[in-house]
Scaffold this motif. Structure first.
Motif, mmCIF file in Angstrom:
data_model
loop_
_atom_site.group_PDB
_atom_site.id
_atom_site.type_symbol
_atom_site.label_atom_id
_atom_site.label_comp_id
_atom_site.label_asym_id
_atom_site.label_seq_id
_atom_site.Cartn_x
_atom_site.Cartn_y
_atom_site.Cartn_z
ATOM 1 N N UNK A 256 -11.307 -3.319 5.384
ATOM 2 C CA UNK A 256 -9.995 -2.755 5.695
ATOM 3 C C UNK A 256 -8.989 -3.747 5.405
ATOM 4 N N UNK A 259 -7.088 -4.352 2.054
ATOM 5 C CA UNK A 259 -6.149 -3.459 1.759
ATOM 6 C C UNK A 259 -4.631 -4.362 1.656
ATOM 7 N N UNK A 274 -4.941 2.324 -3.652
ATOM 8 C CA UNK A 274 -4.717 3.414 -2.314
ATOM 9 C C UNK A 274 -3.044 3.435 -1.959
ATOM 10 N N UNK A 290 -9.857 7.081 0.370
ATOM 11 C CA UNK A 290 -10.175 7.329 1.922
ATOM 12 C C UNK A 290 -11.492 7.378 2.081
ATOM 13 N N UNK A 293 -13.633 3.989 1.112
ATOM 14 C CA UNK A 293 -13.314 3.316 2.334
ATOM 15 C C UNK A 293 -14.271 3.421 3.635
ATOM 16 N N UNK A 294 -14.211 4.813 3.944
ATOM 17 C CA UNK A 294 -14.803 5.250 5.089
ATOM 18 C C UNK A 294 -16.466 5.016 4.940
ATOM 19 N N UNK A 297 -17.359 1.473 5.102
ATOM 20 C CA UNK A 297 -17.320 1.270 6.516
ATOM 21 C C UNK A 297 -18.638 1.850 7.460
ATOM 22 N N UNK A 298 -18.982 2.800 7.247
ATOM 23 C CA UNK A 298 -20.138 3.632 7.971
ATOM 24 C C UNK A 298 -21.531 2.933 7.386
ATOM 25 N N UNK B 117 -11.881 3.555 9.353
ATOM 26 C CA UNK B 117 -11.007 2.463 9.942
ATOM 27 C C UNK B 117 -9.673 3.015 10.275
ATOM 28 N N UNK B 120 -7.128 2.948 7.168
ATOM 29 C CA UNK B 120 -7.314 3.773 6.215
ATOM 30 C C UNK B 120 -7.040 5.252 6.420
ATOM 31 N N UNK B 124 -4.142 7.683 4.801
ATOM 32 C CA UNK B 124 -4.534 9.183 4.530
ATOM 33 C C UNK B 124 -3.545 9.979 4.979
#
Lengths: 319, 276
Positions: A256, A259, A274, A290, A293-294, A297-298, B117, B120, B124
């Motif tokens: 994160x 960014x 982004x 998005x 990135x998610x 992260x997960x 996060x 993020x 969005x």
């Protein structure tokens, strides 16, 4: 590996997939079903009714939302992320290179910061409550209060502009020689390292202290084992799981942090991409970024879980 | 009783600095030498020239911009923190008091929100929402309330099983009474300790959003937005962007010093009451 572990890992993975699905719904809902008209938001208040109608048709806004969602999800699963509204380019194509740039930067930041943080954490434990330990915890308190761009621009101002050691703008291109590429990412990498280092160090310190204060370490010390043996045979195996957890959490944080750092150094990665497209209100790109990135992260969080299960037998038998 | 001399020096520095920041923010109109948008000189005049902090990328007085920026930054961050606390603690207490399916559903929803996060997800959502202050406060507050929810729920779960809550239930008090009259007063000290940290997070989060150009919109400025406006100067050796960035760090550090002290006070000896 015993079947019990395999089963637990499979459960975690399934949970992760489920979570990703739920996240995709959330991201879709967040960008599509909010109050207000998406087409209006993109074109602004002065848009003509014809332009609005055209854009709505182009975005497929006239179809029901759940159909659009499954269309979008199907696209993602087959690697088709759609086309950008702003320039009509294929998103998967423009994303691929940027994703690898971002991962390259994050990877080097991790390679520098992880061993450094663990080493400094160990030093802090060794000198517990001494001057070095106090210094480290004061630095931590300060560094969680510093915005990334403060650290970044300080580095640019002093290292890039005054000393001229590294470039202030991290341009990278295909076929760039390795050492030039490394010199280009030196400052963003240093910024990311400084951002996560203190936190990771503090958590490593806490994890090791936690283990060192437990009864079995005291027993090992009391029965006269050498400090080396105490640390490597008794403390270390028990500290792996919490430390790996700390590292993974911070890697997720790094993803994160990247960014803002990419924007500071104009680095051509996912974060920059982004942010650019959020201000252009280019929704397909924002959704795709998005989601990625998610997902990263997960996945990092799941890896942390799995490593913890493998490293710590106690977690294999949940109550 | 809280006596002045028992406050550690770090917390005193933090208190004084925080007070100065808040004072300047509240009385910005009186303190600022120029208006927010007035062009008073050349572009990027140096520090300690005609203007104490120099001028910005459009020739506006940087000190005045900083003072108005303090107002915007602190106001938005404080509102977002208030929203996240109001929302997060109410929902957290409710989940703990009702329990069962409601608790499960709310907690899993929060888990889901926290799986993305924060930055993020904010990006969005902000890609489709209009860039107004109210939207910004709402997005920041709601996303941050997940953290408060977790804390509030964890604290309240311990309290709901206590005898006095049971007694209140038996004498037929409603849920609202139990949440606000029985649980809230007893859950206050850990929540207050968290308040400072959430405020710092809100300041940093707002600054990051504004720095990315998605927070407070020009000509209004918060400190993050001012870093963005002046960042082009850095490569020419003009440190104007570092000043607002340093101010963010200063504010965050001073609040942190105070929060740290409150945290130690409240976790010390049985809630920390009466031991300075």
């Amino acid at each position: 590996m015993s079947p019990a572990i395999v089963k637990l890992i499979a459960q975690r993975l399934a949970l992760g997939v489920l979570l990703l699905l739920a996240v995709s719904v959330l991201i879709f809902v967040g960008t599509q079903l909010l109050p207000g008209d998406v087409a209006q938001a993109i074109l602004g208040q002065s848009a003509t009714p014809e332009a609005l109608a055209n854009l709505r048709a182009e975005l497929g806004l006239n179809e029901p939302a759940y159909l659009r969602y499954f269309d979008w999800l199907g696209g993602i699963l087959t690697g088709d992320l759609g086309t950008a509204l702003s320039n009509g380019q294929d998103i998967s194509e423009s994303l691929g290179k940027r994703l690898s740039n971002t991962l390259f930067l994050a990877m080097w930041a991790a390679i520098v910061s992880v061993p450094l943080a663990i080493l400094l954490g160990l030093v802090a434990v060794q000198h517990r409550n001494g001057f070095i330990d106090k210094l480290i915890s004061a630095t931590t308190l300060t560094s969680i209060s510093l915005p990334e761009f403060f650290i970044g621009y300080l580095l640019v101002y002093f290292v890039a502009v005054e000393l001229q050691w590294f470039p202030s703008v991290s341009t990278v291109y295909d076929g760039m020689p390795f050492n030039e590429r490394m010199s280009a990412i030196a400052l963003p990498c240093a910024t990311l390292t400084l951002v996560v280092l203190a936190h990771m160090m503090r958590m490593t310190r806490a994890a090791i202290l936690n283990v060192m204060q437990s009864a079995y370490i005291e027993t090992a010390e009391l029965k006269g084992l050498s400090p080396f043996r105490v640390i490597f045979h008794h403390a270390f195996p028990n500290a792996i799981a919490p430390i790996v957890n700390v590292v993974m959490l911070n890697l997720a944080f790094l993803v994160v942090g990247v960014v803002v750092v990419e924007v500071i150094f104009v680095y051509p990665g996912m974060g920059q991409y982004l942010v650019d497209h959020v201000s252009k209100r280019d929704i397909p790109v924002v959704q795709a970024c998005g989601m990625i990135f998610a997902a990263v992260y997960i996945s990092l969080n799941i890896v942390a879980d799995i490593v913890a299960i493998v490293a710590n037998p106690r977690l294999r038998h949940p109550k | 009783m809280l006596e002045l001399r028992t406050i550690p020096w770090s917390a005193r520095i933090g208190l004084v600095l925080t007070f100065i920041f808040v004072f300047v923010a509240v009385f910005a109109d009186l303190v600022a030498p120029y208006s927010n948008t007035e062009v008073v000189g050349d572009v990027w005049e140096p520090v300690f020239g005609d203007h104490i902090l120099g001028t910005d990328n459009l020739g506006r007085d940087l000190l005045s911009r900083m003072i108005y920026g303090a107002q915007t930054t602190i106001f938005v961050a404080a509102m977002a923190t208030a929203l996240s606390f109001g929302l997060g603690s109410t929902l957290g207490f409710t989940a703990a008091v009702i329990g069962g399916l409601v608790d499960q559903a709310m907690s899993r929803a929060v888990d889901l929100l926290m799986a993305i996060p924060t930055l993020i997800f904010a990006l969005v959502v902000l890609s489709v929402l209009p860039g107004t202050l109210i939207v910004l406060i709402m997005v920041m507050g709601i996303l941050d309330s997940t953290r408060v929810y977790r804390l509030a729920r964890a604290v309240a779960v311990d309290i709901t099983v206590m005898d006095f809550v049971e007694a209140a239930r038996l004498r037929g008090e409603g849920r609202v009474w139990i949440i606000f009259r029985e649980i809230l007063p007893n859950a206050l000290s850990p929540l207050v300790a968290e308040l400072g940290l959430r405020f710092i997070f809100a300041v940093l989060f707002l600054s990051a959003l504004s720095f990315l150009g998605l927070g407070v919109q020009p000509p209004d400025a918060d400190w993050g937005g001012m870093v963005k406006e002046n960042k082009e100067g850095i490569v020419f050796g003009i440190p104007a962007a570092l000043i607002p960035a340093a101010a963010i760090a200063m504010l965050a550090i001073s609040v942190n010093l105070v929060a740290d002290w409150i945290l130690i006070r409240t976790t010390d000896l049985k809630g920390g009451r009466g031991n300075g």
